[in-house]
Structures are given as C-alpha cells and as structure tokens.
Design an enzyme around this catalytic site. Structure first.
Site, short mmCIF file in Angstrom:
data_model
loop_
_atom_site.label_atom_id
_atom_site.label_comp_id
_atom_site.label_asym_id
_atom_site.label_seq_id
_atom_site.Cartn_x
_atom_site.Cartn_y
_atom_site.Cartn_z
N GLY A 1 0.82 -1.20 0.00
CA GLY A 1 0.00 0.00 0.00
C GLY A 1 0.86 1.24 0.00
N ARG A 2 0.25 2.34 -0.46
CA ARG A 2 0.96 3.61 -0.51
C ARG A 2 -0.03 4.71 -0.16
NH1 ARG A 2 4.00 4.22 -5.77
NH2 ARG A 2 5.81 3.51 -4.59
N GLY B 1 -0.34 9.00 1.89
CA GLY B 1 0.28 10.30 2.02
C GLY B 1 1.48 10.32 2.95
N GLY C 1 3.57 7.49 3.46
CA GLY C 1 4.62 6.56 3.09
C GLY C 1 4.09 5.30 2.45
N LYS D 1 6.25 -0.62 7.45
CA LYS D 1 5.77 0.67 6.99
C LYS D 1 6.93 1.65 6.98
CE LYS D 1 1.16 -0.03 8.93
NZ LYS D 1 0.05 0.58 9.69
N ASP E 1 -8.89 7.38 13.94
CA ASP E 1 -9.13 7.16 12.51
C ASP E 1 -9.84 5.83 12.30
OD1 ASP E 1 -9.12 8.05 9.90
OD2 ASP E 1 -7.15 7.24 9.43
#
Length: 596
Positions: free
Chosen positions: A23-24, A26, A28, A45, A139
């Site tokens: 995954g990518r 904002g 990293g 990560k 979040d």
C-alpha cells in the site's frame, strides 16, 4: 495492489528485504518484507522523508508505538519493532492476510446485521483496550478494519492517525475519506476525548448495515456541516429489513454531544447485539465463535512453507481479491504464551504509512521455520480454546443489569470522609474539617497554563463551568493554626447522569496528561508560586498526579480524581511525605458511592 513505479520492491532497508508493495499513502509505503536476520516475514511501513524529519511526529509516534505494542488484545495487530534507518522511520508489524472492510463493502454491498454486529463487537474490544491504556485511535473507518476469511477482525494503524490528524488536516483529498467518520468535536475547538472513536464506530456500523457512510457530500464543507448539525440517519429507513432498534443504537453512538454517546465501545457493541432478533443474536454468536476458534493471533509458526489455499471454498464475500496471496494460517515466531513484548527502537529508521486504495494484506504473524512444532502446536491449541471461550462469552454474555439510580444531591455530604478517616490516611491525629463547601471555588487564581488549573486545585469554577454539574459538597481539613503539616481538600460533585460524570473525568485526564512534566506559575492573592507536575498515574475512572511547590522545602500535593455512578470525586492531599494519600481518600469515597 501492483508494485507501483518508484517502489522499493527487491531492495534492502536495514535488515529487511522488501518483497512486495502492499500500500501507498500520504505518509509513506507499506511492504511485505523478510527480516534477513530473524528470518521471518512481516509488514514494514516506511515513512516519507517529510514525516521522518518532523520532530513532533517522531516523538508522538514512538510513544504510540510503545503503547500499541503493550496492548494485549487479539484484535489489535501487534507491533514488533520501530526505529529508523538512514533517517527514515519505519514500523514492523505482523503480516495479516486479509481484506479491509471498505473493499468488502464496495465489492459485495452491505453486510447482514449479524455479521455487522460480530465485526463491530471485535473492533469495540480493540478500542476499549486502547482507551483503557490512554490511547485514542482517531481514525476508525472501514479502511482501517481488516477482515480475514473467517471474519476475524483487526483494527490497524493505531497511533498513526492520532499523530497526523490532530491539527494537520490539510490535504483535502486524503482527509475527506476520514471526515466521513469524524465526530463533530473534531471540527471545533472543543475537547476531543475517546468518545470520538465511539462516534466513528457508530458510523462504521451504519455503513456495514446500509452499505454507505451516514453522510455523503460533494464538498468538505457540506460533509462537516452534516456532522455538526445534520440529522442522524436511520439505517432501517435506508435499507429494508434492518431492525428498527438499530436506529436508536446509531443515534446514540453518533450523538452530537460526546457525553450523550455510549460510555464505551463495548456498550455500543452490546446495544447493537441487543438490537438483533433472537435468531440473529444466535447467528452473530456463531460468527464470533467461528472467528475466534479459527484464528490464532500471535502463535508460534509450525510450517516453513507458504500455506496453500484451503480445499473448502470460502463464501465469496470472504475470498481474497485477484493478485492477493491465499489465506494463511495465523502462525509465526511470536511466543505462543505470555505478553507481546513492547516494540524495541531500532537504531538505524521510523514509521510506516497506511496503504491507500483497495484491499491490502496486512502483516499477519511472520513465517519462520520452527524447530519446536509440537510445543507450538500444543500452545496453539490452548490459545484457540481460550479465544473461543472469550468469543462465546462476548456473544452470549447476559443482558446488562439496569444502572443504579443517580446519587441524590442531599446524599453528597455523607460520602465525604470524617476526621478520623482523614487522619488515618494522612498519618496525623489532629486534623479537623472546616466549614462545609457547597459551591465551586471562584477565587481569582491565575495559572500560566490555564488547562492545568484542574490538575492543581480541586472544585475550581473555571474547570467545572459548562459541564452541567448539579451540586457540590466538600471539606477542607488540616491541623489547627497556620503551620499545619497536612492539608486535604475533598469534594464530591454530582452530575445529572453517570455518562456526563465519566465524560468530565475523561476530559480532565486528557488535560492533566498534557501538564505532566511541566512547571506552571500561579498568582493567588498577589502572591506568586511555581508548581511542577510529575507524570499522571492511572487512566479513567481514576487518575492521580503529584505536584511539587518550588522553594517550599519539599511541600507537595497529590491530586486524585475518580468517578462512580453520577459522582465525580475530586481530592487534593498535601504534606511533606506525600505518596498516594489522595488516591486512597478518593478510593474510600468511591466505595461509599457504590454502596448508595
């Protein structure tokens, strides 16, 4: 997710061989990686240079890593290690093979109510464990909930959101997705407590039931306005067949005022379980039981070879997307028993970012050849029995008893300790109480850090103003004369409901923790004093902190605050040999409240 351009697949990062881009975002990138020294497979990560250089971000992330690493909760993906390599921060965690809830909802639509409740119950368990340890996730959203093929749910990205969405919601394209689940107080200057996570969890419950978040808008402004002032949607009106009782569950979980929400994520989950019909309650219990029995988080590896796809075809909702690895048994080198170790700081990098977009496998237990498969297998059996029992208990626990009636205002004075009780705690024999206190202290005291006034003094009018309290009763006790050696101010404050009382203590805890280690200047009656705070001990419902007066030959005070039913217990105990006297007084008062 395919390996995007500029990915570091195939390269080395410290001891990690980066094998696959997962995954990518904002902040990293997330990679599947092999630790070449420990010979296990993990998720790593890697933070961007911008975040790696941010000193505030670095310190907060280190603290959050240590806390998340301590959480002994099966629905939190363990953090193994963190640090930096050549100035770039990283985070190592267990590689979990699964699909995020957002992708499941987009691909297959809303969940059945029993399945939705089973998933929410597991995430609530993770949140309650975090909140008890003083951690807010901040979040909670479908993208951060990982579902295995057996519906075992994980809450991921602890700490990352709290370090980046506090005051840095500047990248609109990234933030709008999060704003769909953001509590109203997050958009204002109001205090943000753990109940913001409960609001977000209620939003996720709504989306699980209906297939859509509570509020949808073309602009950020409209979305924010909906959270602040919009009516709370009713799932039963959006999707036929949803029990109407879920409307009340979502309404309370998404209440505009934090104090009107459930007191814990577990309370929300229990209410959602009660909203199901009896057959669906049994179905939800079966889902929980099956997920617990088939998942062994944190157990030792018993195979060195990559797992193969099960011969039994799983339901289509639970199938892995094309390009993703087949489902893997939850095995790896973490100990089969005993606590997950707090992550160690690796001198050589930093933290990783959440993946963006669709389904992502997240670090499940690392794979490594194990020379003791029989021992590991036996431990795995023990753990699965324990987890199965936990799942059965969660799903089938008895209905909650009715909460006690609020303590009446006229009973407050009876809750305070008498002079003999105070003397016994303080190690004195001559302390006597003054006149009863029935109003908040509105003395013209000025504190250089206003939010620390409550951590310094009891029953302060500026601290309690606007909280909705209904009555106060207190006593100040000391030896006769001006040269006393012990001084105690004990107060009990009544609130309309237990929820409002708990919310006040939670807010106070957040403020007190921000005062830890700081020195404040106090001006009182034309005199100036300096006080230094130690670290805050405990978490709601009981918190304590010791503050020391500068130049007073060792005079110090301990503040203690606790809550029971609708009563907040507020105590300040001062002297020359202060340990936990205020905490003891608060505990004795709480015992009296509980006997009312």
């Amino acid at each position: 997710m395919s390996d995007a351009q500029d990915s570091r697949v195939g390269s080395m990062f410290g001891p990690y061989h980066l094998k696959r881009l997962l995954g990518r975002g904002g902040m990293g990138e997330v990679y599947e990686a092999e630790h070449t020294v420990k010979e296990w497979t993990v998720a790593v990560k890697l933070m961007t240079a911008e975040f790696s250089k941010d000193p505030v971000f670095r310190e907060r992330m280190k603290r959050e890593a240590r806390i998340a690493g301590r959480l002994q909760e099966p629905h939190v993906v363990p953090i193994h290690d963190y640090g930096e390599v050549d100035g770039q921060m990283f985070l190592e965690m267990r590689l979990v093979e699964g699909t995020d809830l957002d992708s499941v909802l987009k691909r297959f639509g809303p969940l059945t109510p029993p399945r939705a409740v089973a998933i929410i119950t597991q995430i609530a368990s993770a949140l309650d464990a975090a909140h008890a340890d003083g951690v807010m996730h901040r979040d909670v959203k479908p993208q951060n909930i990982l579902i295995t093929r057996d519906d075992f749910a994980y809450l991921v990205d602890f700490g990352i959101a709290s370090a980046t969405t506090d005051e840095k919601l500047t990248q609109l394209g990234t933030a709008v997705g999060t704003w769909k689940y953001m509590a109203p107080e997050r958009f204002s200057n109001d205090e943000v407590t753990y109940r913001a996570d409960i609001y977000a969890l209620a939003c996720v419950l709504h989306e699980c039931l209906t297939g859509a978040p509570p509020y949808r808008a073309d602009s950020a402004g409209t979305l924010v306005s909906s959270h602040l002032m919009g009516p709370i949607p009713q799932p039963s009106a959006i999707r036929p067949g949803i029990p109407k009782a879920f409307d009340a569950v979502v309404a309370r979980g998404m209440a505009k005022k934090p104090e009107d929400r459930y007191a814990s994520a577990g309370d929300l989950a229990l209410a959602a379980h009660e909203a199901l019909s009896d057959p669906d309650q049994d179905h939800a219990a079966d889902i929980l039981r099956r997920s617990q029995e088939s998942t062994l988080p944190g157990t030792a590896a018993v195979t060195a070879q990559p797992p193969t796809m099960p011969t039994v075809t799983p339901p289509p909702i639970q199938a892995a997307p094309t390009g993703q690895p087949s489902w893997a048994p939850n095995s790896g080198p973490m100990p089969a028993s005993g606590p997950t170790p707090t992550p160690q700081y690796y001198q050589g990098g930093g933290w990783g970012a959440p993946p963006s977009g669709g389904p992502s496998p997240w670090a499940q237990t690392p794979r490594k050849t194990n020379p003791w498969p029989l021992v590991a297998g036996a431990a795995a059996v023990v753990l699965v029995l324990v987890l199965g029992a936990i799942g059965i208990w969660i799903a089938n626990r008895p209905k909650p008893v009715q909460p006690p009636q609020p303590v009446a205002e006229e009973r407050l004075s009876a809750l305070l300790l008498n002079s003999s009780e105070v003397n016994a705690v303080m190690g004195s024999s001559s302390m006597q109480p003054g006149k009863p206190i029935t109003s908040m202290d509105s003395s013209p005291v000025t504190v250089s850090l206003p939010d620390c006034q409550g951590a310094l003094y009891t029953s302060q009018d500026p601290v309690y103003a606007g909280t909705g309290y209904t009555a106060i009763n207190g006593l100040i006790s000391s030896e006769p004369g001006d040269n006393y050696e012990h001084w105690v101010n004990q107060a009990v404050v009544a609130f309309p409901t237990a929820d409002k009382a708990r919310a006040f203590v939670q807010t106070s805890a957040d403020k007190w923790k921000n005062c830890a280690g700081k020195t404040v200047t106090v001006t009182n009656k034309a005199k100036t004093y300096r006080w230094t705070f130690a670290d805050v001990k405990g978490s709601p419902p009981t918190i304590t902190v010791i503050d020391t007066q500068e130049g007073a030959e060792g005079w110090e005070c301990q503040r203690a605050m606790s809550v029971a039913n609708n009563v907040v217990v507020d105590v300040n105990a001062c002297g020359y040999q202060i340990t936990n006297q205020a905490g003891q007084i608060a505990a004795k008062i709480v015992d009296k409240v509980n006997k009312e």
